[in-house]
Each structure stands twice: as structure tokens, then as C-alpha cells.
Design a protein around this motif. Structure first.
Motif, PDB file in Angstrom:
ATOM      1  N   GLU A  57       0.851  -1.193   0.000  1.00 39.78           N
ATOM      2  CA  GLU A  57       0.000   0.000   0.000  1.00 39.78           C
ATOM      3  C   GLU A  57       0.884   1.239   0.000  1.00 39.78           C
ATOM      4  O   GLU A  57       2.049   1.194   0.415  1.00 39.78           O
ATOM      5  CB  GLU A  57      -0.974  -0.007   1.175  1.00 39.78           C
ATOM      6  N   ALA A  58       0.321   2.344  -0.496  1.00 37.78           N
ATOM      7  CA  ALA A  58       1.077   3.590  -0.577  1.00 37.78           C
ATOM      8  C   ALA A  58       1.326   4.111   0.831  1.00 37.78           C
ATOM      9  O   ALA A  58       0.522   3.890   1.736  1.00 37.78           O
ATOM     10  CB  ALA A  58       0.289   4.618  -1.384  1.00 37.78           C
ATOM     11  N   SER A  59       2.451   4.771   0.986  1.00 40.59           N
ATOM     12  CA  SER A  59       2.789   5.347   2.284  1.00 40.59           C
ATOM     13  C   SER A  59       2.439   6.830   2.285  1.00 40.59           C
ATOM     14  O   SER A  59       2.412   7.478   1.242  1.00 40.59           O
ATOM     15  CB  SER A  59       4.284   5.171   2.531  1.00 40.59           C
ATOM     16  N   ALA A  60       2.143   7.377   3.465  1.00 44.21           N
ATOM     17  CA  ALA A  60       1.883   8.810   3.596  1.00 44.21           C
ATOM     18  C   ALA A  60       3.111   9.583   3.125  1.00 44.21           C
ATOM     19  O   ALA A  60       3.008  10.585   2.451  1.00 44.21           O
ATOM     20  CB  ALA A  60       1.553   9.149   5.036  1.00 44.21           C
ATOM     21  N   ARG A  61       4.269   9.101   3.469  1.00 40.14           N
ATOM     22  CA  ARG A  61       5.510   9.660   2.925  1.00 40.14           C
ATOM     23  C   ARG A  61       6.557   8.550   2.914  1.00 40.14           C
ATOM     24  O   ARG A  61       6.598   7.728   3.800  1.00 40.14           O
ATOM     25  CB  ARG A  61       5.974  10.876   3.729  1.00 40.14           C
ATOM     26  N   GLY A  62       7.395   8.593   1.919  1.00 39.22           N
ATOM     27  CA  GLY A  62       8.368   7.527   1.748  1.00 39.22           C
ATOM     28  C   GLY A  62       7.834   6.488   0.787  1.00 39.22           C
ATOM     29  O   GLY A  62       6.748   6.652   0.218  1.00 39.22           O
ATOM     30  N   PRO A  63       8.611   5.414   0.578  1.00 33.57           N
ATOM     31  CA  PRO A  63       8.257   4.396  -0.430  1.00 33.57           C
ATOM     32  C   PRO A  63       7.068   3.537  -0.015  1.00 33.57           C
ATOM     33  O   PRO A  63       6.588   3.644   1.109  1.00 33.57           O
ATOM     34  CB  PRO A  63       9.526   3.558  -0.518  1.00 33.57           C
ATOM     35  N   GLU A  64       6.633   2.692  -0.919  1.00 32.79           N
ATOM     36  CA  GLU A  64       5.502   1.777  -0.668  1.00 32.79           C
ATOM     37  C   GLU A  64       5.721   0.912   0.552  1.00 32.79           C
ATOM     38  O   GLU A  64       6.836   0.463   0.808  1.00 32.79           O
ATOM     39  CB  GLU A  64       5.332   0.857  -1.887  1.00 32.79           C
ATOM     40  N   ARG A  65       4.642   0.636   1.262  1.00 32.81           N
ATOM     41  CA  ARG A  65       4.707  -0.229   2.435  1.00 32.81           C
ATOM     42  C   ARG A  65       4.182  -1.609   2.079  1.00 32.81           C
ATOM     43  O   ARG A  65       3.295  -1.752   1.244  1.00 32.81           O
ATOM     44  CB  ARG A  65       3.816   0.333   3.550  1.00 32.81           C
ATOM     45  N   ARG A  66       4.752  -2.624   2.734  1.00 34.09           N
ATOM     46  CA  ARG A  66       4.236  -3.971   2.552  1.00 34.09           C
ATOM     47  C   ARG A  66       3.601  -4.379   3.869  1.00 34.09           C
ATOM     48  O   ARG A  66       4.285  -4.579   4.871  1.00 34.09           O
ATOM     49  CB  ARG A  66       5.386  -4.898   2.192  1.00 34.09           C
ATOM     50  N   VAL A  67       2.275  -4.463   3.857  1.00 36.67           N
ATOM     51  CA  VAL A  67       1.543  -4.688   5.107  1.00 36.67           C
ATOM     52  C   VAL A  67       1.154  -6.160   5.230  1.00 36.67           C
ATOM     53  O   VAL A  67       0.569  -6.740   4.326  1.00 36.67           O
ATOM     54  CB  VAL A  67       0.294  -3.783   5.174  1.00 36.67           C
ATOM     55  N   TYR A  68       1.524  -6.743   6.363  1.00 39.90           N
ATOM     56  CA  TYR A  68       1.267  -8.166   6.617  1.00 39.90           C
ATOM     57  C   TYR A  68       0.043  -8.350   7.499  1.00 39.90           C
ATOM     58  O   TYR A  68      -0.232  -7.547   8.387  1.00 39.90           O
ATOM     59  CB  TYR A  68       2.470  -8.815   7.304  1.00 39.90           C
ATOM     60  N   LYS A  69      -0.658  -9.455   7.243  1.00 34.70           N
ATOM     61  CA  LYS A  69      -1.870  -9.803   7.988  1.00 34.70           C
ATOM     62  C   LYS A  69      -1.741 -11.267   8.370  1.00 34.70           C
ATOM     63  O   LYS A  69      -1.252 -12.074   7.587  1.00 34.70           O
ATOM     64  CB  LYS A  69      -3.063  -9.607   7.034  1.00 34.70           C
ATOM     65  N   ARG A  70      -2.158 -11.582   9.569  1.00 36.89           N
ATOM     66  CA  ARG A  70      -2.067 -12.965  10.024  1.00 36.89           C
ATOM     67  C   ARG A  70      -3.188 -13.780   9.388  1.00 36.89           C
ATOM     68  O   ARG A  70      -4.327 -13.332   9.343  1.00 36.89           O
ATOM     69  CB  ARG A  70      -2.199 -12.982  11.545  1.00 36.89           C
ATOM     70  N   THR A  71      -2.858 -14.970   8.887  1.00 34.63           N
ATOM     71  CA  THR A  71      -3.889 -15.850   8.324  1.00 34.63           C
ATOM     72  C   THR A  71      -4.466 -16.726   9.435  1.00 34.63           C
ATOM     73  O   THR A  71      -3.955 -16.746  10.553  1.00 34.63           O
ATOM     74  CB  THR A  71      -3.284 -16.776   7.249  1.00 34.63           C
ATOM     75  N   ALA A  72      -5.529 -17.446   9.105  1.00 36.33           N
ATOM     76  CA  ALA A  72      -6.143 -18.381  10.063  1.00 36.33           C
ATOM     77  C   ALA A  72      -5.110 -19.415  10.509  1.00 36.33           C
ATOM     78  O   ALA A  72      -4.995 -19.736  11.698  1.00 36.33           O
ATOM     79  CB  ALA A  72      -7.339 -19.073   9.424  1.00 36.33           C
TER      80      ALA A  72
END
Lengths: 189, 189
Positions: A57-72
DNA sequence: CCACGCATGTAATAGGTTACATGATTTA
DNA sequence: TAAATCATGTAACCTATTACATGCGTGG
């Protein structure tokens, strides 16, 4: 590898590697430390294994962020870990070794100095933990109104505060013993 | 690498890798652990570096022993290490993480069980340390007549006993808090 | 325009665990 | 004769640290 589970535990909310690093620096570091160079490969491994999923996802400032989510699957593994009983017994305390082998210096003054420095470190740590501990106690309706997360955090902090405070007192007692021995030494010369 | 210095510290008397492993199992393990598979290569490395020297000697029973002796260089390095100030800050406590993330189970009874198990571990540890601690206190002429080694060992034991005893008490306090919360839960259903 | 914070990673090295391999001597 | 203790190590793997590499956006 415990770091895998620590990260999994932190990811009850989606977060990036960078976010998690900050969380380590906020307070987690008082029971576990990790560098970005270890966090990033671990998150990738966890994703390959299907314990996490990620999106960029885009960052407020700086490069793109990679956001992790826990699976089941990841949640299941975390829960298995926390239910598997206390993971103890591999703690290593180099400074205790230093204190013991310091006897070979035959220089009690060095021991006094060592304990003085240790005392300062412990005092700082105790101070920090106490302030967070107290902050939880001041939440309105404490302790009954606490959510599960705050309550468990409080338990962990309680153990931490009591432990470091006791170590600090023990360190002071050691300093008094060393002081007494130094005086005896001086009077016998 | 702290293990190098721990071994150096133990080698105030000549000893073999096997002897050192036994020393780890006697009491050293309460602040540092090491396996033979790590001890042997480390001793070799230390010898290559000139911090130790070794000679082989016949064993009373079993194969030949390789006995290591600390060199002047090794002693110098050990002393430098103990004088370099307390080596703290990298301790990792996985069980604190387990306790914290246990909140996500939403199962207070699991927390109670976890703390009960933790309590048992801590009680055993405290018991052991207390017995060694007491043994030093019963040396005739304690504390003034103690040699430097016994005195420093006593200081280390004092810190150990007070720390684990406090952690044990804190664990009990946590159990009481959980108990209270469980009762409240039951009465609200 | 430079430093700082945001953001992601790789590479080399160091430290540690588990499993494997070997063989002697003593005690039950 | 089987198990325990004495005694030394290697190999494969896992975990963690330090150093390096890259680049965007904001505020001073």
C-alpha cells in the motif's frame, strides 16, 4: 524460532516490517529484541509458509509499504505456541559470568565499579517498566474494566517490574557487602 | 562471543572439554548453557588464537583427555572482558511473549494454567539457588573469611536468588489477579 | 541542498542446537 | 552382556548481528 511467534503475536493488527521494528523499540525490546535485517526475511518466510499474507500500500511519505496480515493458519500456530507451556531455560546472563570471574582480578574495587554500573542500568530499566506499569494501573476501572490485552500486558509488566526491582535491591546489597569488605581490607593493611 | 570468555573464566584451573561441560551442568547453567558440540570447537579456536594451550593425558577410565590451560594472553583477554562493564541488554524472554499474546486466546483459564506451570519452574529454580546460596553462608567465618572466588560466587548467587524469588512472588500475585478475574467472569454469566 | 525519517531489503559472518559418529572402561 | 559414564569430535541446520545497498519525501 521464537521470533516467528513474537511477530505473529504482534500481528493481531496488520502491520509492516517497519511498524513492527518500531513496536520492538517501544517496549517489546524489554523481553525480546530484533533488527530489521532479521524481521524482513522472517516475515517473508512466514508468508511463504502461509502463516501471513501481505499486500502493498502507498505510504503517507516515503516508499511503498508492505503490510502483513495474520492468516487463520498463522493464528492457529500462534495459539498452539502460547498453549505449549512456558518456554524457559535458555536465558543467558553474561554479566553474571563477568561478576563471578571478576574474583580472579583480585581487585575488589573493580567489583565495586562493576556493580555500580550494573546498578545504574537496572535503575533505568526499573524506572521505565514502573512508569508503563503505573500507566496501566491508572486506566479508569482498573483492574476489572481492563480488556484482555491490557490485562495480560499488565501481568507481564508486573513480573518485569518486580524482577528488575528485586535485582536492583540485590545489587545494592552486593555493593554494601563489597564496601564492608573493602573497609576490612583497608583496616588490615 | 561470550562463551569464549565464560570458558576462559572457568579455566583458572586446567580442565578438559568434558570437565567444563560438567561444570556447566552443575551450576553454570543457571546463567549460561553450552553443549559439548559447541564447547569443543570453541576450545580449539581459543587454542589457535593462543588464548589456551593443551596437552593430552591418559584418563583414569575411558579414552585420552585433552586438558586445556589458560595462557597469559588468555588471562589478559578475560580480564579485559570482565573490566569492560556489564554485558546486558540482549536477554530474550520468550515466556513473557507467550503470556502477553495469550490475551488473544480469550481463555483466562489457559492463562491460569500457564502461570501455574511457570510457578512450578520458578519454584524449583529458586529452591536450587537457595540451597547453594545457604551452603556458602554456612562456611565458617562467613563472610569475612571467604576467599575471593567464594565471595564473588556468593554475590552472583545473591542476585540470582533474589531475582528468581521475586519473580516467583510476582507470578503468585498474577495468579491471584487471574483467579479474581475468573470469579468475576463466572458471577457475570 | 542536506539531514532525517520512512521504507525495503541482501550478504557476510557469528553464534548455537540437534543429530550423527566413534570408541574405551566400568558396573550391574 | 548390556547400560552407563568417560571422552572426542563433525555436519547440517537454524538463529542473530553487522555491514552494506537503495531510494522517496519533508523540513530546516
Amino acid at each position: 524460532m521464537s521470533l516467528e511467534y513474537i511477530l505473529l503475536g504482534m500481528l493481531d493488527q496488520p502491520a509492516s516490517g517497519y511498524d513492527l521494528k518500531n513496536e520492538f523499540e517501544q517496549g517489546t525490546r524489554y523481553f525480546w529484541a530484533a533488527e530489521l535485517s532479521q524481521i524482513y526475511p522472517t516475515l517473508n518466510r512466514l508468508e511463504e509458509r502461509g502463516w501471513l499474507s501481505s499486500r502493498t500500500e502507498a505510504s503517507a511519505r516515503g516508499p511503498e509499504r508492505r503490510v502483513y496480515k495474520r492468516t487463520a493458519k498463522g493464528e492457529k500456530e500462534l495459539f498452539q505456541w502460547v498453549r505449549s507451556g512456558p518456554a524457559m531455560g535458555t536465558e543467558r546472563f553474561a554479566y553474571i559470568g563477568q561478576l563471578i570471574y571478576m574474583s580472579q582480578l583480585n581487585d575488589l574495587d573493580a567489583t565495586r565499579e562493576f556493580l555500580t554500573r550494573l546498578r545504574a542500568d537496572l535503575a533505568e530499566r526499573t524506572q521505565f517498566l514502573k512508569s508503563v506499569h503505573k500507566a496501566v494501573e491508572e486506566i479508569p476501572g482498573f483492574p476489572d474494566a481492563l480488556g484482555e490485552a491490557d490485562f495480560h500486558n499488565y501481568l507481564a509488566l508486573h513480573i518485569g517490574v518486580e524482577t528488575t526491582a528485586a535485582r536492583l535491591r540485590a545489587c545494592d546489597a552486593c555493593l554494601r557487602m563489597v564496601q564492608r569488605r573493602l573497609q576490612r581490607e583497608a583496616s588490615h593493611v
